[in-house]
Design a protein around this motif. Structure first.
Motif, mmCIF file in Angstrom:
data_model
loop_
_atom_site.group_PDB
_atom_site.id
_atom_site.type_symbol
_atom_site.label_atom_id
_atom_site.label_comp_id
_atom_site.label_asym_id
_atom_site.label_seq_id
_atom_site.Cartn_x
_atom_site.Cartn_y
_atom_site.Cartn_z
ATOM 1 N N LYS A 90 -6.040 5.910 -7.002
ATOM 2 C CA LYS A 90 -6.473 4.713 -6.284
ATOM 3 C C LYS A 90 -6.529 3.528 -7.235
ATOM 4 O O LYS A 90 -6.657 3.683 -8.443
ATOM 5 C CB LYS A 90 -7.829 4.928 -5.645
ATOM 6 C CG LYS A 90 -7.842 6.098 -4.665
ATOM 7 C CD LYS A 90 -8.688 5.815 -3.476
ATOM 8 C CE LYS A 90 -8.722 6.991 -2.540
ATOM 9 N NZ LYS A 90 -7.626 7.021 -1.620
ATOM 10 N N VAL A 91 -6.424 2.320 -6.669
ATOM 11 C CA VAL A 91 -6.438 1.096 -7.460
ATOM 12 C C VAL A 91 -7.323 0.051 -6.785
ATOM 13 O O VAL A 91 -7.417 0.010 -5.557
ATOM 14 C CB VAL A 91 -5.000 0.541 -7.668
ATOM 15 C CG1 VAL A 91 -4.355 0.169 -6.354
ATOM 16 C CG2 VAL A 91 -4.983 -0.625 -8.635
ATOM 17 N N ASN A 115 0.828 -1.212 0.000
ATOM 18 C CA ASN A 115 0.000 0.000 0.000
ATOM 19 C C ASN A 115 0.862 1.262 0.000
ATOM 20 O O ASN A 115 2.089 1.186 0.035
ATOM 21 C CB ASN A 115 -0.997 -0.013 1.168
ATOM 22 C CG ASN A 115 -0.319 0.083 2.521
ATOM 23 O OD1 ASN A 115 0.782 0.591 2.668
ATOM 24 N ND2 ASN A 115 -0.995 -0.415 3.538
ATOM 25 N N ASN A 116 0.207 2.418 -0.039
ATOM 26 C CA ASN A 116 0.950 3.679 -0.144
ATOM 27 C C ASN A 116 1.737 4.011 1.116
ATOM 28 O O ASN A 116 2.583 4.890 1.103
ATOM 29 C CB ASN A 116 0.029 4.831 -0.552
ATOM 30 C CG ASN A 116 -1.111 5.040 0.414
ATOM 31 O OD1 ASN A 116 -1.275 4.300 1.374
ATOM 32 N ND2 ASN A 116 -1.928 6.038 0.143
ATOM 33 N N ALA A 152 -6.690 0.836 -12.108
ATOM 34 C CA ALA A 152 -6.045 1.998 -11.504
ATOM 35 C C ALA A 152 -6.660 3.276 -12.064
ATOM 36 O O ALA A 152 -6.858 3.390 -13.267
ATOM 37 C CB ALA A 152 -4.551 1.969 -11.788
ATOM 38 N N ASN A 153 -6.947 4.211 -11.190
ATOM 39 C CA ASN A 153 -7.536 5.481 -11.586
ATOM 40 C C ASN A 153 -6.547 6.602 -11.274
ATOM 41 O O ASN A 153 -6.374 6.976 -10.108
ATOM 42 C CB ASN A 153 -8.848 5.700 -10.830
ATOM 43 C CG ASN A 153 -9.575 6.939 -11.280
ATOM 44 O OD1 ASN A 153 -8.980 7.903 -11.735
ATOM 45 N ND2 ASN A 153 -10.884 6.925 -11.142
ATOM 46 N N ILE A 155 -7.352 1.450 -2.907
ATOM 47 C CA ILE A 155 -6.015 1.479 -2.316
ATOM 48 C C ILE A 155 -5.220 2.612 -2.965
ATOM 49 O O ILE A 155 -5.140 2.705 -4.184
ATOM 50 C CB ILE A 155 -5.287 0.137 -2.518
ATOM 51 C CG1 ILE A 155 -6.139 -1.036 -2.033
ATOM 52 C CG2 ILE A 155 -3.914 0.157 -1.842
ATOM 53 C CD1 ILE A 155 -6.580 -0.959 -0.595
ATOM 54 N N GLY A 156 -4.645 3.488 -2.153
ATOM 55 C CA GLY A 156 -3.927 4.649 -2.663
ATOM 56 C C GLY A 156 -2.649 4.298 -3.400
ATOM 57 O O GLY A 156 -1.963 3.341 -3.048
ATOM 58 N N PHE A 157 -2.348 5.081 -4.435
ATOM 59 C CA PHE A 157 -1.087 4.941 -5.159
ATOM 60 C C PHE A 157 0.077 5.230 -4.227
ATOM 61 O O PHE A 157 -0.075 5.877 -3.197
ATOM 62 C CB PHE A 157 -1.023 5.932 -6.323
ATOM 63 C CG PHE A 157 -1.814 5.549 -7.544
ATOM 64 C CD1 PHE A 157 -2.654 4.456 -7.569
ATOM 65 C CD2 PHE A 157 -1.720 6.315 -8.686
ATOM 66 C CE1 PHE A 157 -3.376 4.121 -8.694
ATOM 67 C CE2 PHE A 157 -2.439 6.001 -9.824
ATOM 68 C CZ PHE A 157 -3.261 4.906 -9.832
#
Length: 93
Positions: free
Chosen positions: A50-51, A21-22, A44-45, A64-66
């Motif tokens: 986020k993914v 995770n980030n 992934a956006n 889930i944050g980049f």
């Protein structure tokens, strides 16, 4: 792995499929069985950074944050044993 930071990071470790995770912590998505085919999808956006992770079309983790990067890399692991197949990669803007 090396010291690169990837926006999205997923790998296998001890027969488990894991994402990082980030915050740099690892989370197990699923235990893997030898000689079994898995369909893995990441959505992934880049607008929200986020993914979502899917295994065999089942949502395993969402939002889930980049990890603060804009790299894409496909890798087969650290041991040099085994095969990874990458198919149907789609990037849209």
């Amino acid at each position: 792995m090396n010291n690169d930071t990837y926006a999205v990071e997923m790998f296998t470790a001890a027969s488990r499929l894991v994402y990082r995770n980030n915050g740099g912590s690892d989370t197990v998505l699923q235990t893997l069985s030898p000689n079994t085919w898995y369909t893995i999808k990441l959505v992934a956006n880049p607008v929200t950074d986020k993914v979502d992770y899917y295994v065999n079309n089942e949502l395993k983790a969402s939002g889930i944050g980049f990890r603060n990067a804009d790299n894409i890399e496909f890798s087969g692991g650290w041991g040099g044993i085994g095969t990874i197949y990458v198919d149907q990669v789609k990037l849209t803007n």
